[in-house]
Design a protein around this motif. Structure first.
Motif, PDB file in Angstrom:
ATOM      1  N   MET A 109      30.181  24.332  97.420  1.00  0.00           N
ATOM      2  CA  MET A 109      29.357  23.155  97.310  1.00  0.00           C
ATOM      3  C   MET A 109      29.135  22.592  98.714  1.00  0.00           C
ATOM      4  O   MET A 109      30.076  22.451  99.486  1.00  0.00           O
ATOM      5  CB  MET A 109      30.063  22.129  96.408  1.00  0.00           C
ATOM      6  N   THR A 110      27.899  22.266  99.033  1.00  0.00           N
ATOM      7  CA  THR A 110      27.584  21.728 100.354  1.00  0.00           C
ATOM      8  C   THR A 110      27.958  20.246 100.436  1.00  0.00           C
ATOM      9  O   THR A 110      28.165  19.592  99.405  1.00  0.00           O
ATOM     10  CB  THR A 110      26.082  21.864 100.667  1.00  0.00           C
ATOM     11  N   GLU A 111      27.981  19.722 101.656  1.00  0.00           N
ATOM     12  CA  GLU A 111      28.269  18.296 101.834  1.00  0.00           C
ATOM     13  C   GLU A 111      27.215  17.441 101.139  1.00  0.00           C
ATOM     14  O   GLU A 111      27.540  16.429 100.525  1.00  0.00           O
ATOM     15  CB  GLU A 111      28.329  17.944 103.319  1.00  0.00           C
ATOM     16  N   ASP A 112      25.960  17.849 101.233  1.00  0.00           N
ATOM     17  CA  ASP A 112      24.891  17.085 100.579  1.00  0.00           C
ATOM     18  C   ASP A 112      25.081  17.066  99.061  1.00  0.00           C
ATOM     19  O   ASP A 112      24.841  16.038  98.417  1.00  0.00           O
ATOM     20  CB  ASP A 112      23.520  17.661 100.922  1.00  0.00           C
ATOM     21  N   GLU A 113      25.518  18.169  98.500  1.00  0.00           N
ATOM     22  CA  GLU A 113      25.772  18.218  97.059  1.00  0.00           C
ATOM     23  C   GLU A 113      26.946  17.313  96.679  1.00  0.00           C
ATOM     24  O   GLU A 113      26.913  16.648  95.647  1.00  0.00           O
ATOM     25  CB  GLU A 113      26.043  19.658  96.607  1.00  0.00           C
ATOM     26  N   ILE A 114      27.977  17.296  97.521  1.00  0.00           N
ATOM     27  CA  ILE A 114      29.131  16.418  97.260  1.00  0.00           C
ATOM     28  C   ILE A 114      28.694  14.959  97.292  1.00  0.00           C
ATOM     29  O   ILE A 114      29.033  14.179  96.399  1.00  0.00           O
ATOM     30  CB  ILE A 114      30.260  16.684  98.274  1.00  0.00           C
ATOM     31  N   VAL A 115      27.930  14.588  98.319  1.00  0.00           N
ATOM     32  CA  VAL A 115      27.458  13.203  98.430  1.00  0.00           C
ATOM     33  C   VAL A 115      26.591  12.846  97.222  1.00  0.00           C
ATOM     34  O   VAL A 115      26.744  11.768  96.640  1.00  0.00           O
ATOM     35  CB  VAL A 115      26.690  12.980  99.751  1.00  0.00           C
ATOM     36  N   ALA A 116      25.721  13.740  96.828  1.00  0.00           N
ATOM     37  CA  ALA A 116      24.861  13.478  95.663  1.00  0.00           C
ATOM     38  C   ALA A 116      25.692  13.240  94.407  1.00  0.00           C
ATOM     39  O   ALA A 116      25.383  12.348  93.603  1.00  0.00           O
ATOM     40  CB  ALA A 116      23.892  14.640  95.448  1.00  0.00           C
ATOM     41  N   ARG A 117      26.746  13.993  94.235  1.00  0.00           N
ATOM     42  CA  ARG A 117      27.608  13.793  93.056  1.00  0.00           C
ATOM     43  C   ARG A 117      28.363  12.465  93.138  1.00  0.00           C
ATOM     44  O   ARG A 117      28.515  11.776  92.133  1.00  0.00           O
ATOM     45  CB  ARG A 117      28.584  14.961  92.917  1.00  0.00           C
ATOM     46  N   LEU A 118      28.851  12.130  94.315  1.00  0.00           N
ATOM     47  CA  LEU A 118      29.535  10.844  94.483  1.00  0.00           C
ATOM     48  C   LEU A 118      28.599   9.683  94.158  1.00  0.00           C
ATOM     49  O   LEU A 118      28.975   8.736  93.474  1.00  0.00           O
ATOM     50  CB  LEU A 118      30.062  10.687  95.912  1.00  0.00           C
ATOM     51  N   VAL A 119      27.380   9.781  94.642  1.00  0.00           N
ATOM     52  CA  VAL A 119      26.387   8.733  94.409  1.00  0.00           C
ATOM     53  C   VAL A 119      26.021   8.663  92.929  1.00  0.00           C
ATOM     54  O   VAL A 119      25.917   7.586  92.349  1.00  0.00           O
ATOM     55  CB  VAL A 119      25.135   8.981  95.290  1.00  0.00           C
ATOM     56  N   ALA A 120      25.841   9.820  92.319  1.00  0.00           N
ATOM     57  CA  ALA A 120      25.436   9.863  90.910  1.00  0.00           C
ATOM     58  C   ALA A 120      26.515   9.309  89.982  1.00  0.00           C
ATOM     59  O   ALA A 120      26.206   8.780  88.916  1.00  0.00           O
ATOM     60  CB  ALA A 120      25.090  11.290  90.513  1.00  0.00           C
ATOM     61  N   HIS A 121      27.765   9.411  90.381  1.00  0.00           N
ATOM     62  CA  HIS A 121      28.876   8.936  89.557  1.00  0.00           C
ATOM     63  C   HIS A 121      29.436   7.634  90.115  1.00  0.00           C
ATOM     64  O   HIS A 121      30.647   7.440  90.221  1.00  0.00           O
ATOM     65  CB  HIS A 121      29.969  10.011  89.470  1.00  0.00           C
ATOM     66  N   ARG A 122      28.537   6.736  90.429  1.00  0.00           N
ATOM     67  CA  ARG A 122      28.884   5.482  91.092  1.00  0.00           C
ATOM     68  C   ARG A 122      29.990   4.701  90.394  1.00  0.00           C
ATOM     69  O   ARG A 122      30.908   4.207  91.035  1.00  0.00           O
ATOM     70  CB  ARG A 122      27.629   4.622  91.218  1.00  0.00           C
ATOM     71  N   LYS A 123      29.906   4.582  89.082  1.00  0.00           N
ATOM     72  CA  LYS A 123      30.926   3.813  88.358  1.00  0.00           C
ATOM     73  C   LYS A 123      32.321   4.348  88.623  1.00  0.00           C
ATOM     74  O   LYS A 123      33.266   3.595  88.798  1.00  0.00           O
ATOM     75  CB  LYS A 123      30.654   3.825  86.844  1.00  0.00           C
ATOM     76  N   ALA A 124      32.436   5.649  88.661  1.00  0.00           N
ATOM     77  CA  ALA A 124      33.746   6.276  88.832  1.00  0.00           C
ATOM     78  C   ALA A 124      34.187   6.344  90.288  1.00  0.00           C
ATOM     79  O   ALA A 124      35.386   6.395  90.564  1.00  0.00           O
ATOM     80  CB  ALA A 124      33.727   7.682  88.240  1.00  0.00           C
ATOM     81  N   THR A 125      33.243   6.341  91.229  1.00  0.00           N
ATOM     82  CA  THR A 125      33.594   6.574  92.629  1.00  0.00           C
ATOM     83  C   THR A 125      33.485   5.352  93.536  1.00  0.00           C
ATOM     84  O   THR A 125      34.014   5.357  94.645  1.00  0.00           O
ATOM     85  CB  THR A 125      32.698   7.676  93.223  1.00  0.00           C
ATOM     86  N   TYR A 126      32.834   4.318  93.075  1.00  0.00           N
ATOM     87  CA  TYR A 126      32.504   3.159  93.918  1.00  0.00           C
ATOM     88  C   TYR A 126      33.724   2.579  94.644  1.00  0.00           C
ATOM     89  O   TYR A 126      33.735   2.492  95.876  1.00  0.00           O
ATOM     90  CB  TYR A 126      31.827   2.090  93.057  1.00  0.00           C
ATOM     91  N   ASP A 127      34.729   2.174  93.910  1.00  0.00           N
ATOM     92  CA  ASP A 127      35.900   1.548  94.541  1.00  0.00           C
ATOM     93  C   ASP A 127      36.627   2.515  95.463  1.00  0.00           C
ATOM     94  O   ASP A 127      37.054   2.137  96.558  1.00  0.00           O
ATOM     95  CB  ASP A 127      36.857   1.000  93.478  1.00  0.00           C
ATOM     96  N   THR A 128      36.756   3.754  95.046  1.00  0.00           N
ATOM     97  CA  THR A 128      37.442   4.751  95.861  1.00  0.00           C
ATOM     98  C   THR A 128      36.688   4.992  97.161  1.00  0.00           C
ATOM     99  O   THR A 128      37.300   5.070  98.234  1.00  0.00           O
ATOM    100  CB  THR A 128      37.604   6.072  95.092  1.00  0.00           C
ATOM    101  N   ILE A 129      35.385   5.090  97.080  1.00  0.00           N
ATOM    102  CA  ILE A 129      34.593   5.337  98.284  1.00  0.00           C
ATOM    103  C   ILE A 129      34.731   4.176  99.259  1.00  0.00           C
ATOM    104  O   ILE A 129      34.953   4.375 100.454  1.00  0.00           O
ATOM    105  CB  ILE A 129      33.121   5.613  97.919  1.00  0.00           C
ATOM    106  N   HIS A 130      34.639   2.955  98.766  1.00  0.00           N
ATOM    107  CA  HIS A 130      34.785   1.814  99.662  1.00  0.00           C
ATOM    108  C   HIS A 130      36.199   1.734 100.247  1.00  0.00           C
ATOM    109  O   HIS A 130      36.377   1.333 101.395  1.00  0.00           O
ATOM    110  CB  HIS A 130      34.390   0.516  98.953  1.00  0.00           C
ATOM    111  N   GLU A 131      37.198   2.144  99.494  1.00  0.00           N
ATOM    112  CA  GLU A 131      38.574   2.170 100.004  1.00  0.00           C
ATOM    113  C   GLU A 131      38.721   3.218 101.102  1.00  0.00           C
ATOM    114  O   GLU A 131      39.344   2.965 102.144  1.00  0.00           O
ATOM    115  CB  GLU A 131      39.546   2.461  98.859  1.00  0.00           C
TER     116      GLU A 131
END
Length: 144
Positions: free
Chosen positions: A1-23
């Motif tokens: 999986m490319t970095e762009d694909e990883i970022v797209a998945r993180l963005v798409a799953h905002r509810k699940a990743t939001y707090d973790t990403i900001h941390e």
């Protein structure tokens, strides 16, 4: 999986990743995860994302790669609060070579006349290069 694909998945799953990403971003690590997290917040146009990137971008205690990603996030967010940071980044010799180009384009998209002096200076300093061309395009967009 490319970095762009990883970022797209993180963005798409905002509810699940939001707090973790900001941390992750708040820790200031240079790990690939922190860089990808900063790229992800560039897609979330909201005050918290802008505030985080604004705090990181000018902080000299942060790693240069992390600061560059924060600047790019501010460009992607087209944050008017970041005009001074984006103007300064266009002439900062320590940023990655593509950061000034991204800043010039973002400043044009933001469309605030406060960026014109910096864009004009960059245009004059780089009359033939891609950066100068992007600065002239941004000037035309702002004045248009």
């Amino acid at each position: 999986m490319t970095e762009d694909e990883i970022v797209a998945r993180l963005v798409a799953h905002r509810k699940a990743t939001y707090d973790t990403i900001h941390e992750i971003v708040a820790t200031g690590t240079v790990a690939a995860g922190a860089l990808l997290a900063l790229r992800a917040i560039g897609y979330w146009d909201e005050p918290r994302s802008v505030e985080v990137a604004l705090a990181i971008a000018p902080d000299p205690t942060r790693d240069r790669m992390v600061r560059d990603e924060a600047i790019c996030a501010l460009c992607q967010l087209e944050a008017p609060e970041a005009i001074d940071i984006l103007c300064a980044a266009m002439t900062d010799p320590e940023v990655h070579e593509t950061v000034p180009w991204v800043c010039a384009t973002a400043l044009g998209n933001i469309g605030n006349t406060a960026a014109l002096p910096a864009l004009e200076a960059v245009s004059k300093a780089h009359p033939r290069g891609d950066l100068g061309s992007r600065a002239r395009g941004a000037i035309e967009t702002i004045r248009g």
